[in-house]
Design a protein around this motif. Structure first.
Motif, mmCIF file in Angstrom:
data_model
loop_
_atom_site.group_PDB
_atom_site.id
_atom_site.type_symbol
_atom_site.label_atom_id
_atom_site.label_comp_id
_atom_site.label_asym_id
_atom_site.label_seq_id
_atom_site.Cartn_x
_atom_site.Cartn_y
_atom_site.Cartn_z
ATOM 1 N N GLN A 155 -18.807 -4.953 -13.523
ATOM 2 C CA GLN A 155 -17.886 -3.858 -13.809
ATOM 3 C C GLN A 155 -17.508 -3.066 -12.563
ATOM 4 O O GLN A 155 -16.480 -2.394 -12.543
ATOM 5 C CB GLN A 155 -18.505 -2.917 -14.848
ATOM 6 C CG GLN A 155 -18.689 -3.568 -16.209
ATOM 7 C CD GLN A 155 -19.278 -2.611 -17.221
ATOM 8 O OE1 GLN A 155 -18.564 -1.963 -17.975
ATOM 9 N NE2 GLN A 155 -20.596 -2.507 -17.232
ATOM 10 N N SER A 156 -18.318 -3.157 -11.511
ATOM 11 C CA SER A 156 -18.029 -2.427 -10.279
ATOM 12 C C SER A 156 -16.965 -3.116 -9.440
ATOM 13 O O SER A 156 -16.290 -2.473 -8.631
ATOM 14 C CB SER A 156 -19.299 -2.278 -9.430
ATOM 15 O OG SER A 156 -20.309 -1.617 -10.144
ATOM 16 N N GLU A 207 -29.035 -5.813 -12.052
ATOM 17 C CA GLU A 207 -28.028 -4.794 -11.771
ATOM 18 C C GLU A 207 -27.520 -4.262 -13.108
ATOM 19 O O GLU A 207 -27.366 -5.019 -14.073
ATOM 20 C CB GLU A 207 -26.894 -5.409 -10.951
ATOM 21 C CG GLU A 207 -25.906 -4.419 -10.385
ATOM 22 C CD GLU A 207 -24.869 -5.099 -9.502
ATOM 23 O OE1 GLU A 207 -23.759 -4.549 -9.375
ATOM 24 O OE2 GLU A 207 -25.169 -6.183 -8.952
ATOM 25 N N GLU A 208 -27.243 -2.979 -13.156
ATOM 26 C CA GLU A 208 -26.960 -2.318 -14.431
ATOM 27 C C GLU A 208 -25.666 -2.773 -15.082
ATOM 28 O O GLU A 208 -25.603 -2.964 -16.300
ATOM 29 C CB GLU A 208 -26.907 -0.798 -14.211
ATOM 30 C CG GLU A 208 -26.656 -0.004 -15.485
ATOM 31 C CD GLU A 208 -26.594 1.487 -15.235
ATOM 32 O OE1 GLU A 208 -26.628 2.245 -16.219
ATOM 33 O OE2 GLU A 208 -26.511 1.890 -14.054
ATOM 34 N N ASP A 209 -24.607 -2.975 -14.293
ATOM 35 C CA ASP A 209 -23.277 -3.140 -14.881
ATOM 36 C C ASP A 209 -22.745 -4.566 -14.825
ATOM 37 O O ASP A 209 -21.543 -4.789 -14.890
ATOM 38 C CB ASP A 209 -22.281 -2.192 -14.214
ATOM 39 C CG ASP A 209 -22.131 -2.454 -12.722
ATOM 40 O OD1 ASP A 209 -22.927 -3.239 -12.171
ATOM 41 O OD2 ASP A 209 -21.212 -1.873 -12.109
ATOM 42 N N MET A 221 -23.929 -5.220 -19.381
ATOM 43 C CA MET A 221 -23.099 -4.035 -19.119
ATOM 44 C C MET A 221 -23.895 -2.740 -19.032
ATOM 45 O O MET A 221 -23.455 -1.795 -18.408
ATOM 46 C CB MET A 221 -21.979 -3.853 -20.151
ATOM 47 C CG MET A 221 -20.902 -4.905 -20.084
ATOM 48 S SD MET A 221 -19.379 -4.392 -20.913
ATOM 49 C CE MET A 221 -19.963 -3.981 -22.547
ATOM 50 N N ASN A 222 -25.046 -2.645 -19.649
ATOM 51 C CA ASN A 222 -25.855 -1.424 -19.584
ATOM 52 C C ASN A 222 -27.322 -1.838 -19.524
ATOM 53 O O ASN A 222 -28.110 -1.565 -20.425
ATOM 54 C CB ASN A 222 -25.574 -0.538 -20.800
ATOM 55 C CG ASN A 222 -26.230 0.816 -20.697
ATOM 56 O OD1 ASN A 222 -26.529 1.280 -19.601
ATOM 57 N ND2 ASN A 222 -26.470 1.451 -21.839
ATOM 58 N N ASN A 223 -27.676 -2.493 -18.421
ATOM 59 C CA ASN A 223 -28.943 -3.206 -18.339
ATOM 60 C C ASN A 223 -30.053 -2.382 -17.694
ATOM 61 O O ASN A 223 -29.807 -1.567 -16.805
ATOM 62 C CB ASN A 223 -28.759 -4.486 -17.500
ATOM 63 C CG ASN A 223 -27.507 -5.248 -17.876
ATOM 64 O OD1 ASN A 223 -27.260 -5.515 -19.043
ATOM 65 N ND2 ASN A 223 -26.708 -5.601 -16.875
ATOM 66 N N ASP A 224 -31.265 -2.633 -18.134
ATOM 67 C CA ASP A 224 -32.445 -2.201 -17.399
ATOM 68 C C ASP A 224 -32.755 -3.254 -16.340
ATOM 69 O O ASP A 224 -32.462 -4.440 -16.523
ATOM 70 C CB ASP A 224 -33.648 -2.054 -18.338
ATOM 71 C CG ASP A 224 -33.449 -0.943 -19.359
ATOM 72 O OD1 ASP A 224 -32.829 0.075 -19.005
ATOM 73 O OD2 ASP A 224 -33.893 -1.127 -20.514
ATOM 74 N N GLU A 227 -34.060 -6.924 -17.142
ATOM 75 C CA GLU A 227 -33.784 -7.272 -18.539
ATOM 76 C C GLU A 227 -33.376 -8.739 -18.629
ATOM 77 O O GLU A 227 -32.591 -9.231 -17.814
ATOM 78 C CB GLU A 227 -32.673 -6.377 -19.073
ATOM 79 C CG GLU A 227 -32.377 -6.550 -20.554
ATOM 80 C CD GLU A 227 -31.349 -5.556 -21.048
ATOM 81 O OE1 GLU A 227 -30.675 -5.871 -22.050
ATOM 82 O OE2 GLU A 227 -31.213 -4.474 -20.439
#
Length: 236
Positions: A155-156, A207-209, A221-224, A227
């Motif tokens: 997403q970045s 990576e989170e996104d 998209m909204n990761n720990d 994960e």
């Protein structure tokens, strides 16, 4: 058209434009450039910018028939070069920037240059495929959005340099024969798997996104950090 091209090339054979004019008129050019090929022989890079606006150097490709193509200060839309395998090729190069270079087969040229560094090489044409695949591989990668099974995203950055995670593919029941990939660029954004098989894909997000899409469903998209999970891909 081919007869016209031949006549014009003979007329200006002594001119430095001969090779370029041939390529403009020939119906089957011996050299092509792309930012999203299925395979290639030469890859240009700029360590400062994967999608570079200007590769600050000069290269000259000459085939065994004497035709020449010259590139200078070109952008990443000519990052990958595919050559006619039936011909022999030489490549002259000059670097005007410290961190540019190119890759042929497993050999890297440049990347730590002084202004004006130059050389000439005989090209050993080894066709490369995204992800290190080959013609016989059951998995193929592309930056083109046609006929894909998996799409990776960040997403970045749509044209990401490094997808911050790891994935592993294997045919169901045969985990010993697996294919693993990590930290890959958007050149491998789209994945096509061999039909008539049931695949398992394991994934880990660092990576989170980041994430991927399969069969219309979005994962991630909204990761720990760390994960992970797996999906079953039935193409049988």
């Amino acid at each position: 058209m081919r007869k016209i091209a031949t006549l014009l090339c003979l007329t200006i054979l002594s001119s430095s434009l001969a090779g370029c004019l041939w390529n403009l008129l020939d119906d089957d050019p011996r050299i092509s450039f792309s930012d999203c090929p299925s395979s290639w022989h030469v890859e240009f890079f700029d360590h400062s910018n994967d999608n570079f606006g200007s590769w600050d150097g000069r290269v000259e490709f000459t085939d065994s028939k004497g035709n020449t193509e010259v590139l200078e200060y070109f952008s990443s839309n000519k990052k990958y070069v595919t050559l006619d395998d039936s011909l022999d090729w030489t490549m002259k190069y000059t670097f005007y920037e410290g961190d540019i270079g190119f890759i042929v087969g497993d050999s890297v040229y440049g990347g730590d240059n002084r202004n004006g560094d130059s050389g000439t090489i005989e090209l050993d044409l080894v066709r490369k495929f995204a992800g290190g695949a080959n013609d016989d591989s059951p998995i193929s990668f592309s930056c083109s959005d046609s006929n894909w099974d998996i799409k990776f995203f960040d997403q970045s950055n749509e044209d990401f340099y490094s997808w911050g995670g790891e994935v592993e593919f294997f045919v169901e029941g045969n985990e010993e024969d697996s294919y693993s990939f990590g930290d890959f660029s958007s050149d491998m954004k789209y994945v096509t798997l061999q039909d008539s098989k049931v695949w398992i894909m394991k994934y880990t997000f660092y990576e989170e996104d980041i994430g991927f899409i399969y069969d219309g469903k979005t994962y991630g998209m909204n990761n720990d950090y760390g994960e992970s999970g797996e999906i079953r891909i039935d193409l049988s």
